[in-house]
Design a protein around this motif. Structure first.
Motif, PDB file in Angstrom:
ATOM      1  N   TYR A 327     -83.829  17.716  -1.036  1.00  0.00           N
ATOM      2  CA  TYR A 327     -82.595  17.223  -0.428  1.00  0.00           C
ATOM      3  C   TYR A 327     -82.476  17.719   1.010  1.00  0.00           C
ATOM      4  CZ  TYR A 327     -80.782  15.892  -5.048  1.00  0.00           C
ATOM      5  OH  TYR A 327     -80.589  15.305  -6.276  1.00  0.00           O
ATOM      6  N   PRO A 328     -82.019  16.872   1.936  1.00  0.00           N
ATOM      7  CA  PRO A 328     -81.639  17.385   3.250  1.00  0.00           C
ATOM      8  C   PRO A 328     -80.601  18.491   3.076  1.00  0.00           C
ATOM      9  CG  PRO A 328     -81.594  14.980   3.231  1.00  0.00           C
ATOM     10  CD  PRO A 328     -81.794  15.416   1.814  1.00  0.00           C
ATOM     11  N   ILE A 329     -80.641  19.481   3.933  1.00  0.00           N
ATOM     12  CA  ILE A 329     -79.737  20.626   3.727  1.00  0.00           C
ATOM     13  C   ILE A 329     -78.279  20.244   3.958  1.00  0.00           C
ATOM     14  CG2 ILE A 329     -81.530  22.298   4.269  1.00  0.00           C
ATOM     15  CD1 ILE A 329     -80.187  22.697   7.010  1.00  0.00           C
ATOM     16  N   THR A 330     -78.018  19.062   4.524  1.00  0.00           N
ATOM     17  CA  THR A 330     -76.645  18.585   4.710  1.00  0.00           C
ATOM     18  C   THR A 330     -76.157  17.752   3.528  1.00  0.00           C
ATOM     19  OG1 THR A 330     -77.525  16.670   5.904  1.00  0.00           O
ATOM     20  CG2 THR A 330     -76.842  18.577   7.217  1.00  0.00           C
ATOM     21  N   ASP A 331     -77.044  17.464   2.577  1.00  0.00           N
ATOM     22  CA  ASP A 331     -76.663  16.635   1.431  1.00  0.00           C
ATOM     23  C   ASP A 331     -75.782  17.446   0.474  1.00  0.00           C
ATOM     24  OD1 ASP A 331     -77.174  15.461  -1.443  1.00  0.00           O
ATOM     25  OD2 ASP A 331     -77.853  13.904  -0.047  1.00  0.00           O
ATOM     26  N   PRO A 332     -74.737  16.837  -0.089  1.00  0.00           N
ATOM     27  CA  PRO A 332     -73.854  17.594  -1.003  1.00  0.00           C
ATOM     28  C   PRO A 332     -74.565  18.103  -2.258  1.00  0.00           C
ATOM     29  CG  PRO A 332     -73.324  15.233  -0.984  1.00  0.00           C
ATOM     30  CD  PRO A 332     -74.238  15.476   0.155  1.00  0.00           C
ATOM     31  N   ASN A 333     -75.703  17.523  -2.606  1.00  0.00           N
ATOM     32  CA  ASN A 333     -76.457  17.972  -3.776  1.00  0.00           C
ATOM     33  C   ASN A 333     -77.436  19.102  -3.455  1.00  0.00           C
ATOM     34  OD1 ASN A 333     -75.546  15.968  -5.832  1.00  0.00           O
ATOM     35  ND2 ASN A 333     -76.459  14.527  -4.379  1.00  0.00           N
ATOM     36  N   SER A 334     -77.532  19.459  -2.189  1.00  0.00           N
ATOM     37  CA  SER A 334     -78.528  20.456  -1.781  1.00  0.00           C
ATOM     38  C   SER A 334     -78.173  21.846  -2.308  1.00  0.00           C
ATOM     39  CB  SER A 334     -78.620  20.505  -0.252  1.00  0.00           C
ATOM     40  OG  SER A 334     -79.471  21.550   0.172  1.00  0.00           O
ATOM     41  N   ILE A 335     -79.208  22.626  -2.617  1.00  0.00           N
ATOM     42  CA  ILE A 335     -79.006  24.012  -3.042  1.00  0.00           C
ATOM     43  C   ILE A 335     -79.163  24.971  -1.856  1.00  0.00           C
ATOM     44  CG2 ILE A 335     -79.703  23.577  -5.420  1.00  0.00           C
ATOM     45  CD1 ILE A 335     -82.450  24.768  -4.744  1.00  0.00           C
ATOM     46  N   TYR A 336     -79.194  24.434  -0.653  1.00  0.00           N
ATOM     47  CA  TYR A 336     -79.259  25.257   0.557  1.00  0.00           C
ATOM     48  C   TYR A 336     -78.012  26.124   0.675  1.00  0.00           C
ATOM     49  CZ  TYR A 336     -78.775  26.268   5.568  1.00  0.00           C
ATOM     50  OH  TYR A 336     -78.574  26.883   6.786  1.00  0.00           O
ATOM     51  N   ASP A 337     -78.215  27.374   1.072  1.00  0.00           N
ATOM     52  CA  ASP A 337     -77.104  28.320   1.237  1.00  0.00           C
ATOM     53  C   ASP A 337     -77.151  28.878   2.660  1.00  0.00           C
ATOM     54  OD1 ASP A 337     -75.221  30.322   1.207  1.00  0.00           O
ATOM     55  OD2 ASP A 337     -76.130  31.469  -0.448  1.00  0.00           O
ATOM     56  N   PRO A 338     -76.164  28.547   3.513  1.00  0.00           N
ATOM     57  CA  PRO A 338     -76.193  29.032   4.897  1.00  0.00           C
ATOM     58  C   PRO A 338     -76.125  30.554   5.016  1.00  0.00           C
ATOM     59  CG  PRO A 338     -74.084  27.997   4.386  1.00  0.00           C
ATOM     60  CD  PRO A 338     -74.989  27.703   3.244  1.00  0.00           C
ATOM     61  N   VAL A 339     -75.674  31.232   3.971  1.00  0.00           N
ATOM     62  CA  VAL A 339     -75.655  32.698   4.000  1.00  0.00           C
ATOM     63  C   VAL A 339     -77.077  33.253   3.842  1.00  0.00           C
ATOM     64  CG1 VAL A 339     -74.776  34.782   2.872  1.00  0.00           C
ATOM     65  CG2 VAL A 339     -73.309  32.759   3.099  1.00  0.00           C
ATOM     66  N   GLU A 340     -77.901  32.542   3.070  1.00  0.00           N
ATOM     67  CA  GLU A 340     -79.316  32.886   2.894  1.00  0.00           C
ATOM     68  C   GLU A 340     -80.137  31.664   3.308  1.00  0.00           C
ATOM     69  OE1 GLU A 340     -80.572  35.726   2.040  1.00  0.00           O
ATOM     70  OE2 GLU A 340     -78.811  36.819   1.326  1.00  0.00           O
TER      71      GLU A 340
END
Length: 564
Positions: A327-340
């Motif tokens: 997923y793109p990191i801007t996608d609502p389904n993404s598991i990206y965490d801006p803290v990590e």
């Protein structure tokens, strides 16, 4: 059989450096023109320098003209203030390519008036045929370099898309300057004609075995694979928004035909990136000779790994790497965490970019936080300007620590055309021609299936986004463009992509971002994006200028529209 062939391509079998493969043999006080062109070994060697301008290392500095990279030594004037007709990032390609074309033309005129092996006529004819094919293929390649870099709308009539001067005979440089530019499609057809002639003379897709005419030591010479791949790349550019000279259907079919010819009509899994040192990589269709060295590591390792850290990936580039699920990191389904921000990312990010914290590269812990050993003022006063260091192409077999009893060199193998690139060329054209999962004619695979192979090699575990985005052509178009940006990172290709796509001026004039890293008392980190360079791009810059001094010297050369 005569075996004294001056091509040093035994390296693929022997594992030795071959950086001096293409040694020029030209007439001199000791060797006359007649002698050069009446001896087979010398005649072959006369063609060798025509390979000299084929790039044998990634064009990282050209990525610094985009939003992908900055130099630790400071911004590029042409990126920040804009190119001029006197100085553009690619202006040197003009004389370089034309000089090689003239050299090849001289070979065509004189290089076949030679004494071939009288004891083995079959060998002699096969050798003659192959080197003739090489010459056609090389000439097509340099014409393509000219078209890729300098095609554009005429300053006299912006509705006419101009190509290159077609130079197919022996001329002096001065005479060559007076050959007018043909139209784009005349140029395109002329290159295709040379590629047809090359393919007629070169009977094999890939050099293999130990033969004197078709053995593996000849790898780096023009082959059938390279010819097919070049056809596909040319068609992709010709169909692109900046040119629109052929249909997307034609571009897709050209790339499909190339895949069918090379891969027998099926798509293959791609080789892992590894240390970029695999001299036998079957995905490489064409490469220059390789060498064993540590120069890229010395230039680009962070200071704590005893490198200079010359080229710094941007935050803009870092943000286009998706999460580990695709997923793109801007996608609502993404598991990206801006803290990590570096956790759960596409594995290509970890392989291509050194970031703050622990890296999966000799377990290196990179410190770009304030006061860290890899930050400005750390081990070296001048360090990364973006908060990142380049890792792609670098080998973790190399240890530059002077105290370490370790390898200081490894093989460096850089492809000019490869399987992954051909698959991306097809995917881009195919979605425009036939849709995301559509297939034209007798095609047995679609853009989606090819893109899945690219992302499988990347290491994306369960690629959910490929299925989720299937109903949105715009999202898929952006996905393919994003994949090209990642796969070609630090190679210079993105410079051409944003131009042929005619990416919006608003996007092209966005600032280049870096990351500021703060270390907290709890040994946690905080990350703040910050502007580090500006960009200046105007509409006429989608097309590069013909070098101004070449226009002034010529009675016929027409400049591209908008360049003064």
């Amino acid at each position: 059989m005569k075996k004294n062939i001056l091509f040093c391509f035994g390296v693929a079998l022997l594992g030795i450096s071959c950086s001096n493969d293409f040694t020029e043999v030209v007439p001199s006080n000791n060797v006359s023109t007649k002698e050069v062109f009446t001896d087979i070994s010398r005649a072959q060697s006369f063609l060798n320098p025509a390979y000299g301008s084929v790039r044998n290392s990634p064009w990282i500095s050209l990525d610094a003209q985009t939003h992908n990279v900055v130099s630790k030594s400071g911004p590029s004037r042409t990126a920040v203030s804009g190119a001029t007709a006197e100085s553009s990032p690619v202006s040197g390609e003009w004389n370089s390519a034309i000089g090689k074309i003239l050299h090849i033309n001289e070979f065509f005129e004189k290089g076949f008036n030679v004494t071939y092996d009288a004891f083995d006529e079959e060998f002699a004819e096969a050798l003659k045929k192959r080197i003739r094919g090489e010459a056609f293929g090389l000439r097509a390649y340099y014409k393509w370099i000219l078209l890729k870099n300098f095609a554009g709308p005429s300053a006299q009539d912006p509705n006419t898309m101009l190509g290159i001067p077609i130079i197919d005979e022996v001329l002096t440089i001065d005479n060559a300057n007076d050959i007018p530019r043909s139209t784009y499609m005349q140029s395109y057809a002329n290159i295709q004609k040379d590629l047809d002639s090359a393919l007629t003379n070169i009977d094999l897709l890939r050099y293999a075995g130990d033969g004197d005419v078709d053995g593996v030591r000849l790898t780096s010479r023009i082959s059938g694979e390279m010819i097919w791949a070049l056809r596909a790349r040319m068609a992709l550019f010709a169909a692109s928004p900046a040119f629109e000279q052929i249909s997307w259907e034609e571009a897709a079919n050209t790339a499909y035909d190339a895949i069918a010819a090379i891969d027998e009509g099926a798509i293959k899994d791609l080789q892992p990136f590894g240390n970029f040192n695999n001299v036998d990589n079957p995905d490489h269709f064409w490469r220059r000779s390789f060498s064993e060295n540590g120069s890229l590591e010395s230039q680009n390792f962070p200071p704590s790994l005893f490198g200079n850290g010359d080229w710094n990936p941007s935050q803009n580039l870092v943000e286009v790497f998706p999460d580990s699920l695709g997923y793109p990191i801007t996608d609502p389904n993404s598991i990206y965490d801006p803290v990590e921000p570096y956790a759960n990312r596409d594995p290509r990010f970890e392989r291509f970019v050194f970031h703050n914290g622990e890296n999966e590269f000799r377990n290196a812990f990179i410190e770009v936080f304030a006061g860290g050993k890899d930050a400005q003022g750390g081990i070296r006063k001048q360090a990364t300007r973006s908060g990142y260091y380049l890792k792609k192409f670098l080998s973790d077999n190399i240890n530059l620590d002077v105290e370490a009893n370790a390898n200081k060199e490894d093989y460096k193998v850089y492809p000019i055309f490869d399987r992954g690139g051909l698959y991306l060329d097809f995917a881009e054209a195919a979605i425009e021609a036939y849709g995301i999962a559509g297939k034209g004619g007798d095609m047995v695979f679609s853009a989606k299936e090819v893109l899945s192979v690219i992302r499988k090699r990347a290491g994306i575990s369960t690629d959910q986004y490929l299925d989720l985005a299937i109903s949105d052509l715009g999202a898929y178009r952006n996905l393919i463009r994003n994949e090209r940006r990642i796969e070609y990172a630090f190679e210079g290709e993105y410079y051409y992509d944003v131009r042929r796509w005619k990416v919006s001026l608003e996007e092209l004039n966005q600032p280049v971002l870096g990351i500021e890293v703060g270390k907290e008392a709890s040994d946690k980190f905080n990350y703040t994006a910050t502007e580090i360079e500006s960009r200046s791009f105007e509409e006429y810059m989608y097309y590069n200028p013909i070098p101004r001094n070449e226009v002034l010297k010529s009675n016929t050369l027409i400049q591209n529209f908008g360049w003064q």
